[in-house]
Each structure stands twice: as structure tokens, then as C-alpha cells.
Design an enzyme around this catalytic site. Structure first.
Site, PDB file in Angstrom:
ATOM      1  N   THR A 141      -2.455  -4.645   9.345  1.00  0.00           N
ATOM      2  CA  THR A 141      -3.335  -4.936  10.501  1.00  0.00           C
ATOM      3  C   THR A 141      -3.862  -6.368  10.324  1.00  0.00           C
ATOM      4  O   THR A 141      -4.975  -6.573   9.852  1.00  0.00           O
ATOM      5  CB  THR A 141      -4.522  -3.939  10.558  1.00  0.00           C
ATOM      6  N   VAL A 193       0.853  -1.202   0.000  1.00  0.00           N
ATOM      7  CA  VAL A 193       0.000   0.000   0.000  1.00  0.00           C
ATOM      8  C   VAL A 193       0.890   1.254   0.000  1.00  0.00           C
ATOM      9  O   VAL A 193       0.784   2.120  -0.871  1.00  0.00           O
ATOM     10  CB  VAL A 193      -0.925   0.016   1.243  1.00  0.00           C
ATOM     11  N   ARG A 205       0.288 -15.211   2.379  1.00  0.00           N
ATOM     12  CA  ARG A 205      -0.382 -14.939   3.659  1.00  0.00           C
ATOM     13  C   ARG A 205      -1.804 -15.514   3.690  1.00  0.00           C
ATOM     14  O   ARG A 205      -2.573 -15.319   2.758  1.00  0.00           O
ATOM     15  CB  ARG A 205      -0.433 -13.430   3.929  1.00  0.00           C
ATOM     16  N   CYS A 208      -6.657  -9.464   3.489  1.00  0.00           N
ATOM     17  CA  CYS A 208      -7.852  -8.604   3.585  1.00  0.00           C
ATOM     18  C   CYS A 208      -9.098  -9.429   3.891  1.00  0.00           C
ATOM     19  O   CYS A 208      -9.637  -9.389   4.978  1.00  0.00           O
ATOM     20  CB  CYS A 208      -8.083  -7.855   2.260  1.00  0.00           C
TER      21      CYS A 208
HETATM   22  N1  SAJ Z   1     -11.739 -15.698  -3.802  1.00  0.00           N
HETATM   23  C1  SAJ Z   1     -12.657 -16.713  -3.961  1.00  0.00           C
HETATM   24  N2  SAJ Z   1     -13.766 -16.482  -4.721  1.00  0.00           N
HETATM   25  C2  SAJ Z   1     -13.974 -15.254  -5.311  1.00  0.00           C
HETATM   26  C3  SAJ Z   1     -13.025 -14.236  -5.118  1.00  0.00           C
HETATM   27  C4  SAJ Z   1     -11.913 -14.471  -4.370  1.00  0.00           C
HETATM   28  O1  SAJ Z   1     -12.492 -17.818  -3.435  1.00  0.00           O
HETATM   29  O2  SAJ Z   1     -14.980 -15.100  -6.000  1.00  0.00           O
HETATM   30  C5  SAJ Z   1     -10.570 -15.942  -2.961  1.00  0.00           C
HETATM   31  C6  SAJ Z   1      -9.260 -15.688  -3.666  1.00  0.00           C
HETATM   32  O3  SAJ Z   1      -8.787 -16.877  -4.269  1.00  0.00           O
HETATM   33  C7  SAJ Z   1      -8.354 -15.273  -2.518  1.00  0.00           C
HETATM   34  C8  SAJ Z   1      -9.296 -14.543  -1.579  1.00  0.00           C
HETATM   35  O4  SAJ Z   1     -10.608 -14.987  -1.905  1.00  0.00           O
HETATM   36  O5  SAJ Z   1      -7.826 -16.392  -1.860  1.00  0.00           O
HETATM   37  C9  SAJ Z   1      -9.226 -13.036  -1.694  1.00  0.00           C
HETATM   38  O6  SAJ Z   1      -9.395 -12.729  -3.047  1.00  0.00           O
HETATM   39  P1  SAJ Z   1      -9.501 -11.193  -3.549  1.00  0.00           P
HETATM   40  O7  SAJ Z   1      -9.684 -11.188  -5.016  1.00  0.00           O
HETATM   41  O8  SAJ Z   1     -10.511 -10.507  -2.740  1.00  0.00           O
HETATM   42  O9  SAJ Z   1      -8.031 -10.717  -3.289  1.00  0.00           O
HETATM   43  P2  SAJ Z   1      -7.462  -9.639  -2.320  1.00  0.00           P
HETATM   44  O10 SAJ Z   1      -7.386 -10.093  -0.941  1.00  0.00           O
HETATM   45  O11 SAJ Z   1      -6.212  -9.151  -2.944  1.00  0.00           O
HETATM   46  O12 SAJ Z   1      -8.596  -8.546  -2.384  1.00  0.00           O
HETATM   47  C10 SAJ Z   1      -8.344  -7.225  -2.726  1.00  0.00           C
HETATM   48  C11 SAJ Z   1      -9.039  -6.525  -1.635  1.00  0.00           C
HETATM   49  N3  SAJ Z   1      -8.638  -5.142  -1.586  1.00  0.00           N
HETATM   50  C12 SAJ Z   1      -8.643  -4.541  -0.373  1.00  0.00           C
HETATM   51  O13 SAJ Z   1      -9.035  -5.053   0.635  1.00  0.00           O
HETATM   52  C13 SAJ Z   1      -8.106  -3.194  -0.332  1.00  0.00           C
HETATM   53  C14 SAJ Z   1     -10.540  -6.639  -1.822  1.00  0.00           C
HETATM   54  O14 SAJ Z   1     -11.219  -5.631  -1.064  1.00  0.00           O
HETATM   55  C15 SAJ Z   1     -10.988  -6.429  -3.231  1.00  0.00           C
HETATM   56  O15 SAJ Z   1     -12.381  -6.762  -3.315  1.00  0.00           O
HETATM   57  C16 SAJ Z   1     -10.232  -7.351  -4.136  1.00  0.00           C
HETATM   58  O16 SAJ Z   1      -8.848  -6.981  -4.009  1.00  0.00           O
HETATM   59  C17 SAJ Z   1     -10.708  -7.202  -5.569  1.00  0.00           C
HETATM   60  O17 SAJ Z   1     -11.810  -6.681  -5.768  1.00  0.00           O
HETATM   61  O18 SAJ Z   1     -10.015  -7.680  -6.446  1.00  0.00           O
END
Ligand code: SAJ
Length: 424
Positions: free
Chosen positions: A100, A25, A332, A267
Site C-alpha cells: 500500500t 511480508v 523504495r 513504511c
Molecule cells: N531513520 C532515521 N532515523 C532513525 C531511524 C530511521 O533517519 O532514527 C530512517 C532510516 O534510515 C530509513 C527510514 O528512516 O530511511 C525508515 O527506517 P526504519 O528503521 O523505520 O526502517 P523500516 O521502514 O524498515 O521500518 C520498519 C517498520 N516496520 C513496519 O512498518 C512494519 C517500522 O514500523 C519499524 O519501526 C522499524 O522497521 C523498526 O523498528 O526497525
């Protein structure tokens, strides 16, 4: 320095910006300020991190960030320090971007934020602006940063970075901003206006900004849990969940989420525990959130069952991908690591291959690093883009595929057992 002076310094880019925490970030944010003509001091937790960064290295995969970073450091308009009160006091604006996480028993871990707060308490903050971008539950920003001496300004604007996303970047994601008072809100908004061309969403308080972040990420966690539940039922009744999702998404009010081996990252599986703790303290039940998180945490075992059913002693098993999501090097809270530890407990022999994770990290996790060669059971843990090329080296005509990300649309090998869908 009072409000008018700071406002003017922000708008003529004379304000000195301090970014506390140079991770996924803070680093892109610091570089954005540098790019827009501000002088920036980046603060890191220790000398080791300082040395890595001073060499223009960062562990971020985003090559553009790494390139911009090297330029900024070499051009000396980004200096890097270990967080300390004296150097903090050289900045007019201090933006907090520290992790966090949650502890092993899923409790909020505010240790990094508290270290920053204790440092700031030793700084004469009068006339300065503090902005908290770290993800916290309502009242945390006020509790940790609202009680210092001197007249200073305080705002909260939770980060919304999506690591690995090539289009959604720091400067084009709508940004929510709340202030402890109107002046703080106006100063924070005018600061972000200098570096971003995206929507700035003003809310009426610090707490509304904190709660917006809690809602948006808990919404995602719970909706992933919902589709995981539907996938388990679909499997029982022989319906293809992807077909169902593709049909459901034609409804304007349905937002697509996909079932999988689990929910990882810093997150989505983490932030909801912050709001749960607050709710518990206020005696407000949030069973939908609790059950949703439990459902997601069950998915690695669900996939382990599938592997165990197909496994025979001596079978060659390869788990492909252990990062928390595709095309990132971040492990993570990875559900695939949970899956691998379940396999170990059940004496199922396997090896791991992830193009984004080094052999020493694989070994440090207690796993064997495998090779891309024909195996009896091929497990999709993370659907990295390069899987499109890699799978051909490992899946033979008799291989059984356990597809933890429903990656394969067509049958490969002997059969594909997905999450809520099977390809025979
Ligand atoms: N996942 C699923 N099914 C889904 C989407 C994700 O199982 O439909 C899993 C992914 O494989 C991963 C986890 O959930 O293990 C999180 O996936 P994510 O796409 O949400 O990835 P992040 O953690 O990088 O999410 C970020 C977050 N950004 C912030 O918190 C600032 C999240 O809020 C956003 O929604 C996400 O990016 C995004 O929209 O891509």
C-alpha cells in the site's frame, strides 16, 4: 462452513491457508504456516512473479527465507498461483499482504488492495476468514472487504515486519488483531497462535487495529523529524547531536532516534500520508504530522548544500549507499536517490557505489556507478555494515567526508561533516 468447523480446522491445522502477496511480508508468513504444518497457497499478481518464485527464487535478501522457500516449494506443501477467484476459493483462510504505497503526489495508492477485493467479490466466501495485513487507514478494511455476500469472517492485523532485522522476525513480533465481530477476532487469534510464540494484542475493532499501525509509524516519522531539527540547530551552535542524544537517552521517557540524510522505505515516509488523508476528509488538522514529514523530506537538500559548499569542478565525488537503510537492497523512497537527483540538477558530478544494488539498477536511476578508490568527496548515503571495510579504499588523507548517517565516530580523511556534528 460455520464458525465451529473453521475453529476446529484451524486448531487441528487442517484449515487451508491462502496468502495473497508473497513479498517481504507474505513470503515469510506463508513459510511459517508451512513450517507449522498447514497447507498453503501463495497468490501473486502475475505470471512473471510466479515463474521467479517457482524456481525457488525470491528477491528477498533474507537467505533463511529463500532457503526455507526452496524447500517448501520442492516439498510441494506450498503451491503458488496467480491470484484468481477459482484458486482463491480453495482456501479456508485468506490473508492479504499486498503493498500500500503512495502515488507521486503522496496520496494513498490502494490499487493492489482493490484488485484483491475485486477478485474476492467473485468468490463464495461463506464460512471463510479474511485477514488484512496490509497497512491502511481506519475504515479501509471494512470498506474494501466488509461488503461481500455470504457469511464470512473478517479481521485486520497490520504487518510489523522490519526488513533486514536479524532478531525481530514474523513469529516473535507482538501482533495487533481486530475483528469485525467477536467470532472473527477469536478465529484470527487462534490462527496466529498456531504459528507464533509472540504476544497477540486484541483490540475492539478493525479500525483500532488499523489506527494502531498508523500511530506507531507516524510516531517514528515525527520523532525522526524532531531529531533532524535538533541536529540542524546543534550544527549552528557547534554542539555534537550524538553526544546530546546519548545524554538524553538516559531519561526513561526519551526514545532514541537519529538524524540523517532522510527517511526512506515503504513504511515510515508512506504510512503517515494515509492517516493525513483520513484526517483531511474529517476536517481534523494534523500539522505536527505534516510538518514532521516536510522536515524529513528537506534533509536530502540539507545534505546537498554541504556537498555543494565543498565541491570544486572536476572533484571526484562518490556517494556510498543508495538503499533506504543499511544492509537491505531496497531503494523504495530512498532519500539518497533524492539527494543524487538534487546533485545532478546542480551540475555536481558524482558516481554511486552500493554493494547491495546492481550496476544496471544504478544506471536505470540515471547515475554513474563508481569504484571504491580514493576520491575528493566521500558521501555516506547508507551506512551498510560493509562500509567499515570499504571506506578505507575510498577515503584518503585529503578526502572530505559528508556523513549522511553520522557513521564515523572518529575523524577520517581531511574532515567529516555530519548531520548535527562535525569531526575536524
Ligand atoms: N531513520 C532515521 N532515523 C532513525 C531511524 C530511521 O533517519 O532514527 C530512517 C532510516 O534510515 C530509513 C527510514 O528512516 O530511511 C525508515 O527506517 P526504519 O528503521 O523505520 O526502517 P523500516 O521502514 O524498515 O521500518 C520498519 C517498520 N516496520 C513496519 O512498518 C512494519 C517500522 O514500523 C519499524 O519501526 C522499524 O522497521 C523498526 O523498528 O526497525
Amino acid at each position: 462452513m460455520d464458525y465451529e468447523i473453521l475453529f476446529k480446522k484451524i486448531n487441528n491445522k487442517q484449515a487451508k491457508v491462502g496468502v495473497i502477496g508473497l513479498g517481504y511480508v507474505g513470503l515469510p508468513l506463508a513459510l511459517l504456516f508451512v513450517k507449522k504444518g498447514f497447507y498453503v497457497t501463495g497468490f501473486v499478481r502475475n505470471r512473471e512473479r510466479l515463474e521467479i518464485l517457482k524456481k525457488g527464487k525470491s528477491n528477498l535478501l533474507d537467505l533463511q527465507v529463500t532457503k526455507d522457500f526452496k524447500k517448501a516449494v520442492l516439498k510441494r506443501n506450498l503451491s503458488i498461483k496467480v491470484t484468481n477467484p477459482k484458486d482463491l476459493s480453495t482456501s479456508d483462510i485468506l490473508i492479504v499482504c499486498v503493498p500500500t504505497p503512495v502515488t507521486s503526489d503522496k496520496m494513498p495508492d490502494l490499487s493492489d488492495l482493490k484488485k484483491v477485493a475485486s477478485c474476492l467479490s467473485k468468490v463464495d466466501l461463506s464460512g471463510r476468514l479474511i485477514i488484512n495485513e496490509s497497512t491502511v487507514a481506519p475504515f479501509t478494511t471494512r470498506d474494501l472487504f466488509g461488503g461481500f455476500n455470504g457469511g464470512y469472517f473478517l479481521a485486520c492485523s497490520p504487518e510489523r515486519i522490519d526488513p533486514g532485522n536479524k532478531t525481530k522476525k514474523t513469529n516473535n513480533i507482538p501482533k495487533v488483531i481486530g475483528g469485525v465481530n467477536k467470532q472473527s477476532l477469536v478465529l484470527a487469534k487462534s490462527l496466529y497462535e498456531q504459528i507464533m510464540n509472540n504476544t497477540l494484542v486484541e483490540v475492539s475493532s478493525l479500525e483500532a487495529a488499523e489506527m494502531a499501525k498508523m500511530l506507531e509509524n507516524t510516531y517514528r516519522a515525527v520523532n525522526i523529524a524532531l531529531v533532524n531539527e535538533f541536529a540542524r540547530l546543534s550544527e549552528k551552535i557547534g554542539i555534537d547531536i550524538l553526544e546530546v542524544i546519548n545524554a538524553a537517552k538516559t531519561k526513561w521517557s526519551f526514545q532514541v532516534h537519529f538524524p540523517g540524510v532522510g527517511v526512506g522505505g515503504h513504511c515510515i515516509p508512506v504510512d503517515p500520508y494515509y492517516v493525513l488523508k483520513l484526517a483531511k476528509g474529517k476536517n481534523v488538522g494534523m500539522k505536527v504530522v505534516e510538518e514532521g514529514l516536510a522536515e524529513n523530506e528537506e534533509m536530502p537538500s540539507f545534505v546537498a548544500e554541504k556537498i555543494e559548499k565543498e565541491y570544486r569542478k572536476g572533484a571526484k565525488v562518490l556517494v556510498y549507499g543508495i538503499t533506504y537503510k543499511k544492509d537491505v537492497n531496497d531503494i523504495r523512497e530512498s532519500p539518497v536517490i533524492v539527494l543524487c537527483n538534487i546533485l545532478k540538477k546542480r551540475n555536481i558530478e558524482f558516481s554511486v557505489y552500493d554493494p547491495f544494488v546492481s550496476e544496471e539498477i544504478v544506471k536505470s536511476l540515471g547515475f554513474e556507478r563508481g569504484q571504491l578508490r580514493k576520491v575528493d568527496i566521500f558521501v555516506v548515503g547508507t551506512d551498510h555494515s560493509v562500509l567499515a571495510k570499504d571506506y578505507r579504499k575510498a577515503i584518503g588523507k585529503d578526502s572530505i567526508v559528508i556523513d549522511g548517517r553520522n557513521y564515523f565516530i572518529e575523524k577520517v580523511g581531511k574532515k567529516v561533516l555530519g548531520i548535527g556534528r562535525n569531526l575536524w
